[in-house]
Design a protein around this motif. Structure first.
Motif, PDB file in Angstrom:
ATOM      1  N   LEU A 284      33.942  34.442  41.465  1.00  0.00           N
ATOM      2  CA  LEU A 284      33.863  35.153  40.334  1.00  0.00           C
ATOM      3  C   LEU A 284      34.527  34.153  39.193  1.00  0.00           C
ATOM      4  CD1 LEU A 284      33.283  37.877  38.503  1.00  0.00           C
ATOM      5  CD2 LEU A 284      35.617  38.546  39.138  1.00  0.00           C
ATOM      6  N   ARG A 285      35.499  33.466  39.682  1.00  0.00           N
ATOM      7  CA  ARG A 285      35.844  32.400  38.714  1.00  0.00           C
ATOM      8  C   ARG A 285      34.678  31.478  38.037  1.00  0.00           C
ATOM      9  NH1 ARG A 285      41.205  32.149  37.275  1.00  0.00           N
ATOM     10  NH2 ARG A 285      42.874  33.067  38.692  1.00  0.00           N
ATOM     11  N   SER A 286      33.844  31.110  39.182  1.00  0.00           N
ATOM     12  CA  SER A 286      33.041  30.157  38.921  1.00  0.00           C
ATOM     13  C   SER A 286      31.498  30.777  38.402  1.00  0.00           C
ATOM     14  CB  SER A 286      32.581  29.404  40.112  1.00  0.00           C
ATOM     15  OG  SER A 286      31.758  30.269  41.180  1.00  0.00           O
ATOM     16  N   GLU A 287      31.338  31.997  38.545  1.00  0.00           N
ATOM     17  CA  GLU A 287      30.310  32.608  37.986  1.00  0.00           C
ATOM     18  C   GLU A 287      30.585  34.021  37.327  1.00  0.00           C
ATOM     19  OE1 GLU A 287      26.808  32.988  41.013  1.00  0.00           O
ATOM     20  OE2 GLU A 287      27.817  31.425  42.053  1.00  0.00           O
ATOM     21  N   ARG A 288      31.256  34.044  35.960  1.00  0.00           N
ATOM     22  CA  ARG A 288      31.739  35.006  35.277  1.00  0.00           C
ATOM     23  C   ARG A 288      30.858  35.992  35.048  1.00  0.00           C
ATOM     24  NH1 ARG A 288      36.752  34.309  32.982  1.00  0.00           N
ATOM     25  NH2 ARG A 288      36.791  32.375  34.415  1.00  0.00           N
ATOM     26  N   GLU A 289      29.498  35.563  35.059  1.00  0.00           N
ATOM     27  CA  GLU A 289      28.509  36.719  34.983  1.00  0.00           C
ATOM     28  C   GLU A 289      28.216  37.606  36.062  1.00  0.00           C
ATOM     29  OE1 GLU A 289      26.483  33.298  37.107  1.00  0.00           O
ATOM     30  OE2 GLU A 289      27.828  33.352  35.438  1.00  0.00           O
ATOM     31  N   LEU A 290      29.071  37.559  36.878  1.00  0.00           N
ATOM     32  CA  LEU A 290      29.255  38.608  38.236  1.00  0.00           C
ATOM     33  C   LEU A 290      30.277  39.393  38.027  1.00  0.00           C
ATOM     34  CD1 LEU A 290      28.976  35.933  41.467  1.00  0.00           C
ATOM     35  CD2 LEU A 290      26.960  37.546  40.630  1.00  0.00           C
ATOM     36  N   LEU A 291      30.744  39.409  36.867  1.00  0.00           N
ATOM     37  CA  LEU A 291      32.005  40.484  36.520  1.00  0.00           C
ATOM     38  C   LEU A 291      31.448  41.794  36.417  1.00  0.00           C
ATOM     39  CD1 LEU A 291      35.020  40.961  36.313  1.00  0.00           C
ATOM     40  CD2 LEU A 291      34.531  40.250  33.844  1.00  0.00           C
ATOM     41  N   ASP A 351      32.137  42.666  48.669  1.00  0.00           N
ATOM     42  CA  ASP A 351      31.219  41.716  48.165  1.00  0.00           C
ATOM     43  C   ASP A 351      30.724  41.952  46.813  1.00  0.00           C
ATOM     44  OD1 ASP A 351      29.121  40.257  47.914  1.00  0.00           O
ATOM     45  OD2 ASP A 351      27.948  41.041  49.359  1.00  0.00           O
ATOM     46  N   ILE A 352      31.245  41.074  45.981  1.00  0.00           N
ATOM     47  CA  ILE A 352      31.110  41.134  44.202  1.00  0.00           C
ATOM     48  C   ILE A 352      29.760  40.959  43.911  1.00  0.00           C
ATOM     49  CG2 ILE A 352      33.536  40.784  43.903  1.00  0.00           C
ATOM     50  CD1 ILE A 352      32.415  37.962  42.959  1.00  0.00           C
ATOM     51  N   GLN A 381      34.194  48.870  30.913  1.00  0.00           N
ATOM     52  CA  GLN A 381      34.443  47.759  29.948  1.00  0.00           C
ATOM     53  C   GLN A 381      35.822  47.281  29.839  1.00  0.00           C
ATOM     54  OE1 GLN A 381      31.991  47.560  26.105  1.00  0.00           O
ATOM     55  NE2 GLN A 381      34.167  47.969  25.351  1.00  0.00           N
ATOM     56  N   GLU A 382      36.638  48.384  29.960  1.00  0.00           N
ATOM     57  CA  GLU A 382      38.073  48.139  29.977  1.00  0.00           C
ATOM     58  C   GLU A 382      38.407  47.090  31.281  1.00  0.00           C
ATOM     59  OE1 GLU A 382      41.212  51.264  29.227  1.00  0.00           O
ATOM     60  OE2 GLU A 382      39.188  52.347  28.940  1.00  0.00           O
ATOM     61  N   ALA A 383      37.841  47.545  32.491  1.00  0.00           N
ATOM     62  CA  ALA A 383      38.118  46.690  33.680  1.00  0.00           C
ATOM     63  C   ALA A 383      37.729  45.339  33.444  1.00  0.00           C
ATOM     64  CB  ALA A 383      37.572  47.424  34.976  1.00  0.00           C
ATOM     65  N   GLU A 384      36.314  45.152  32.784  1.00  0.00           N
ATOM     66  CA  GLU A 384      35.619  43.788  32.757  1.00  0.00           C
ATOM     67  C   GLU A 384      36.470  42.848  31.818  1.00  0.00           C
ATOM     68  OE1 GLU A 384      31.655  43.979  31.438  1.00  0.00           O
ATOM     69  OE2 GLU A 384      31.132  45.523  32.688  1.00  0.00           O
ATOM     70  N   VAL A 385      36.896  43.566  30.741  1.00  0.00           N
ATOM     71  CA  VAL A 385      37.698  42.705  29.508  1.00  0.00           C
ATOM     72  C   VAL A 385      38.957  42.435  30.400  1.00  0.00           C
ATOM     73  CG1 VAL A 385      38.933  42.883  27.495  1.00  0.00           C
ATOM     74  CG2 VAL A 385      36.511  43.905  27.689  1.00  0.00           C
ATOM     75  N   ILE A 387      40.082  42.034  33.380  1.00  0.00           N
ATOM     76  CA  ILE A 387      39.810  41.120  34.436  1.00  0.00           C
ATOM     77  C   ILE A 387      39.434  39.694  34.103  1.00  0.00           C
ATOM     78  CG2 ILE A 387      38.758  40.614  36.653  1.00  0.00           C
ATOM     79  CD1 ILE A 387      38.718  43.513  37.202  1.00  0.00           C
ATOM     80  N   ASP A 388      38.663  39.728  33.154  1.00  0.00           N
ATOM     81  CA  ASP A 388      38.195  38.615  32.430  1.00  0.00           C
ATOM     82  C   ASP A 388      39.150  37.691  31.813  1.00  0.00           C
ATOM     83  OD1 ASP A 388      35.773  36.646  31.914  1.00  0.00           O
ATOM     84  OD2 ASP A 388      36.280  37.229  30.064  1.00  0.00           O
ATOM     85  N   ALA A 389      40.259  38.470  31.057  1.00  0.00           N
ATOM     86  CA  ALA A 389      41.174  38.030  30.537  1.00  0.00           C
ATOM     87  C   ALA A 389      42.116  37.284  31.379  1.00  0.00           C
ATOM     88  CB  ALA A 389      41.821  38.767  29.429  1.00  0.00           C
ATOM     89  N   LEU A 390      42.567  37.929  32.221  1.00  0.00           N
ATOM     90  CA  LEU A 390      43.457  37.541  33.254  1.00  0.00           C
ATOM     91  C   LEU A 390      43.033  36.148  34.043  1.00  0.00           C
ATOM     92  CD1 LEU A 390      44.485  40.952  35.096  1.00  0.00           C
ATOM     93  CD2 LEU A 390      46.031  39.305  33.759  1.00  0.00           C
ATOM     94  N   LEU A 391      41.579  36.165  34.316  1.00  0.00           N
ATOM     95  CA  LEU A 391      41.061  34.913  35.088  1.00  0.00           C
ATOM     96  C   LEU A 391      41.315  33.732  34.019  1.00  0.00           C
ATOM     97  CD1 LEU A 391      37.942  36.485  37.100  1.00  0.00           C
ATOM     98  CD2 LEU A 391      40.433  36.047  37.640  1.00  0.00           C
ATOM     99  N   HIS A 392      40.877  34.060  32.865  1.00  0.00           N
ATOM    100  CA  HIS A 392      40.943  33.167  31.738  1.00  0.00           C
ATOM    101  C   HIS A 392      42.067  32.228  31.578  1.00  0.00           C
ATOM    102  CE1 HIS A 392      39.545  30.666  28.416  1.00  0.00           C
ATOM    103  NE2 HIS A 392      40.706  31.194  27.631  1.00  0.00           N
ATOM    104  N   HIS A 393      43.332  33.381  31.399  1.00  0.00           N
ATOM    105  CA  HIS A 393      44.542  32.718  31.074  1.00  0.00           C
ATOM    106  C   HIS A 393      45.425  32.033  32.425  1.00  0.00           C
ATOM    107  CE1 HIS A 393      44.362  33.768  26.708  1.00  0.00           C
ATOM    108  NE2 HIS A 393      43.601  34.645  27.222  1.00  0.00           N
ATOM    109  N   PHE A 394      45.180  32.728  33.366  1.00  0.00           N
ATOM    110  CA  PHE A 394      45.949  32.545  34.662  1.00  0.00           C
ATOM    111  C   PHE A 394      45.250  32.086  35.883  1.00  0.00           C
ATOM    112  CE2 PHE A 394      47.967  36.209  32.174  1.00  0.00           C
ATOM    113  CZ  PHE A 394      49.161  35.335  31.843  1.00  0.00           C
TER     114      PHE A 394
END
Length: 424
Positions: A284-291, A351-352, A381-385, A387-394
């Protein structure tokens, strides 16, 4: 993190499954898997009320959730005076009738035209377009919480539920409803009381929210704004009839309690699932479009809601080839349906990439049919936003405890964390 187990004896055919049994509460997935293999219908029970049928197979769950001959309100079963399981629970707790009406008159307990009327006037706030318009506000809220997270750490760990997931979920739904920002922490406390089964907490929570909403309704009549509460006050049905104040309060209570708890736990369960499956996290970190597809897999694999409320048969019918008599209760176990190997190959595998069409939910984590969750698009949408922010910042995000030490709140029909301690 956990997978269903199969080392226990099957449920005896003549014995109802006690959903309050600690073994069931600690391992609902294993319990439901054994039930699904045993029979299309198996008896279940709570300490109160009559036994009910539990449906666990995917095809049967979808059929139950979309069958007009199975209703949410027992008063809609013709020719019978049936007790309501939830009402029985409130009576057992000696819950005051003046507040019980806001729970029992919820849109969740309506059928047919009454349900369609309430859903139509409230659903405008949760369309995909309206939800998408909220994304910038949601993202700004998440960024603020992200910046504050390091300062929340104690002994090197931060509780993601308390300091991130719950503030996102209550902040978003309160923004939609129109609850002032200064009051939202109190509303979060009130909302959480709904999942304690403790009258000492639940009564003041329902009373506090109901009394405050009645005041806010009067304010919106005097000074309309653009929020959901104003829309409900001004809404008219096809016949020009307006919602009553009790109906408005009951609707908002349903939105806030469901929107807060379920979405916060969806975020928490999802982060825990990713952190305990490092290969999926790396992907997921490498392919964020899978979120988007990853969030759907989270809903299937570890969704916060496992069981729907009971449906009542309005006539003799068959479910999964087995007879259900008029007046009997049927509960759809959506958590079990998501693990049905007839639909989901190797269902225990997280399996994402499982969902080929990113926005299509083949699972039934949000329900199905007329009562499909109004807030599904919002929760996704809340979960996507988040989780995406957590992966980006940490990039070094990790559990602060062993996966086996993650504590769960033992609430029937739910899969909820007590806390999610993380190292940033």
């Amino acid at each position: 993190m956990r997978t269903p187990t199969d080392d226990r004896a099957p449920v005896p055919a003549d014995e109802a499954v006690d959903l309050m049994d600690p073994r069931v509460l600690n391992d609902p997935f294993g319990t439901f898997a054994r039930i699904r293999e045993q029979a299309p219908l198996v008896r279940g029970r709570y300490p109160w009320g009559d036994p009910f049928w539990m449906v666990t197979r995917y095809v049967d769950v979808k059929a139950v959730l979309s069958d007009p001959d199975l209703v949410n309100n027992p008063r809609n079963v013709p020719g019978m005076d049936l007790p309501h399981l939830f009402a029985q629970g409130l009576d057992e707790a000696d819950f005051p009738q003046r507040y019980a009406r806001y729970l029992l008159d919820s849109v969740l307990f309506q059928d047919g035209q009454d349900h369609a009327r309430l859903r139509k006037v409230s659903g405008r706030a949760f369309t995909a377009r309206r939800v998408a318009q909220l994304r910038p506000t949601m993202a700004a809220m998440v960024e603020g919480l992200i910046r504050a997270l390091p300062g929340r750490a104690r002994n090197g760990a931060v509780d993601l539920l308390e300091h991130f997931a719950y503030p996102i979920s209550i902040g978003t739904i309160c923004e939609i409803v129109g609850v002032p920002e200064a009051e939202r922490e109190q509303w979060r406390v009130w909302s959480s009381a709904f999942y304690t089964m403790d009258r000492a907490l639940l009564e003041p929570a329902v009373g506090g929210m109901a009394d405050r909403l009645h005041t806010m309704i009067e304010q919106r009549r005097a000074e309309p704004t653009g929020d959901l509460l104003t829309g409900l006050v001004q809404a008219e049905g096809d016949d020009g009839e307006r919602l009553t104040d009790v109906e408005i309060v009951a609707l908002v209570l349903a939105f806030i309690t469901a929107g807060n708890e379920a979405t916060a736990q969806l975020i928490g369960n999802g982060v825990a699932a990713l952190l305990t499956h490092p290969e999926q996290l790396a992907l997921l970190r490498s392919e964020r479009e899978l979120l988007p597809g990853a969030v759907h897999e989270i809903m299937r694999w570890c969704g916060p809601v496992q069981i729907t409320q009971p449906r009542f048969a309005t006539r003799d019918l068959r479910v999964g080839g087995m007879p259900v008599r008029k007046g009997e209760q049927v509960m759809a176990v959506i958590g079990a349906a998501g693990y049905d190997p007839a639909v989901f190959p190797a269902p225990e595998r997280f399996d994402i990439t499982r969902t080929p069409q990113l926005r299509r939910d083949t699972h039934v984590g949000f329900g199905f049919g007329p009562h499909y969750c109004l807030g599904a698009a919002l929760a996704l949408q809340e979960a996507e936003v988040a989780i995406d922010a957590l992966l980006h910042h940490f990039p070094g995000l990790a559990l602060a405890v062993a996966p086996s030490d993650l504590e769960r709140q033992l609430f029937p029909g739910a899969w909820r964390l007590s806390a999610l301690p993380l190292r940033l």
